[in-house]
Design a protein around this motif. Sequence first.
Motif, PDB file in Angstrom:
ATOM      1  N   TYR A  30       0.816  -1.207   0.000  1.00  0.00           N
ATOM      2  CA  TYR A  30       0.000   0.000   0.000  1.00  0.00           C
ATOM      3  C   TYR A  30       0.852   1.260   0.000  1.00  0.00           C
ATOM      4  CZ  TYR A  30      -4.314  -2.521   1.144  1.00  0.00           C
ATOM      5  OH  TYR A  30      -5.406  -3.331   1.116  1.00  0.00           O
ATOM      6  N   ALA A  97      -3.465   3.619   1.021  1.00  0.00           N
ATOM      7  CA  ALA A  97      -4.126   3.533  -0.272  1.00  0.00           C
ATOM      8  C   ALA A  97      -3.774   2.198  -0.913  1.00  0.00           C
ATOM      9  CB  ALA A  97      -3.690   4.683  -1.175  1.00  0.00           C
ATOM     10  N   SER A  98      -4.798   1.423  -1.259  1.00  0.00           N
ATOM     11  CA  SER A  98      -4.553   0.078  -1.779  1.00  0.00           C
ATOM     12  C   SER A  98      -4.018   0.084  -3.203  1.00  0.00           C
ATOM     13  CB  SER A  98      -5.830  -0.760  -1.698  1.00  0.00           C
ATOM     14  OG  SER A  98      -6.868  -0.134  -2.440  1.00  0.00           O
ATOM     15  N   ARG A 106      -6.571   7.855  -3.877  1.00  0.00           N
ATOM     16  CA  ARG A 106      -7.643   7.698  -2.910  1.00  0.00           C
ATOM     17  C   ARG A 106      -7.165   6.804  -1.777  1.00  0.00           C
ATOM     18  NH1 ARG A 106     -11.522   3.795  -2.085  1.00  0.00           N
ATOM     19  NH2 ARG A 106     -13.435   4.495  -1.078  1.00  0.00           N
ATOM     20  N   TYR A 107      -7.298   7.295  -0.554  1.00  0.00           N
ATOM     21  CA  TYR A 107      -6.894   6.538   0.622  1.00  0.00           C
ATOM     22  C   TYR A 107      -8.095   5.773   1.172  1.00  0.00           C
ATOM     23  CZ  TYR A 107      -2.380   8.772   0.483  1.00  0.00           C
ATOM     24  OH  TYR A 107      -1.121   9.175   0.085  1.00  0.00           O
ATOM     25  N   ASP A 108      -7.883   4.466   1.380  1.00  0.00           N
ATOM     26  CA  ASP A 108      -8.982   3.586   1.766  1.00  0.00           C
ATOM     27  C   ASP A 108      -9.118   3.432   3.280  1.00  0.00           C
ATOM     28  OD1 ASP A 108      -7.368   2.037  -0.748  1.00  0.00           O
ATOM     29  OD2 ASP A 108      -9.500   2.467  -1.058  1.00  0.00           O
ATOM     30  N   PHE A 109      -8.018   3.544   4.001  1.00  0.00           N
ATOM     31  CA  PHE A 109      -8.023   3.295   5.434  1.00  0.00           C
ATOM     32  C   PHE A 109      -7.356   4.465   6.160  1.00  0.00           C
ATOM     33  CE2 PHE A 109      -9.428  -1.001   4.927  1.00  0.00           C
ATOM     34  CZ  PHE A 109      -8.872  -1.410   3.729  1.00  0.00           C
TER      35      PHE A 109
END
Length: 120
Positions: A30, A97-98, A106-109
Amino acid sequence: QLQASGGGLVQTGGSLRLSCAASGRIFSSYTMGWFRQAPGKERGFVAAIAWSGDRTLYSASVRDRFTISRDNGKNTVYLEMKNLKPEDTAVYYCAAASTGWGPSVRYDFWGQGTLVTVSS
């Protein structure tokens, strides 16, 4: 999950190192980033590092003072902050970001944030 730590109170010109520990699934491949949100302001980008560690990005306001790094063996990303200024006071968040790389990824977590206070 992401767990940020290392915040605290420091005088102008001082240094701090923030850490962000990630679960195994969320890390090695990531892009990792640091963001901050000052009182009354929107959250903004601080720095990012590619999964391999060979690419980094910084906001203009922290370039030359902050250094982002990662240790994939420890599932941890760091933000070394030097020559801190009162305007660096904020809650600092780490994020993962995955996919993708760059300032618009885009950051997911997101982690829960750690407070950095720089006194004048």
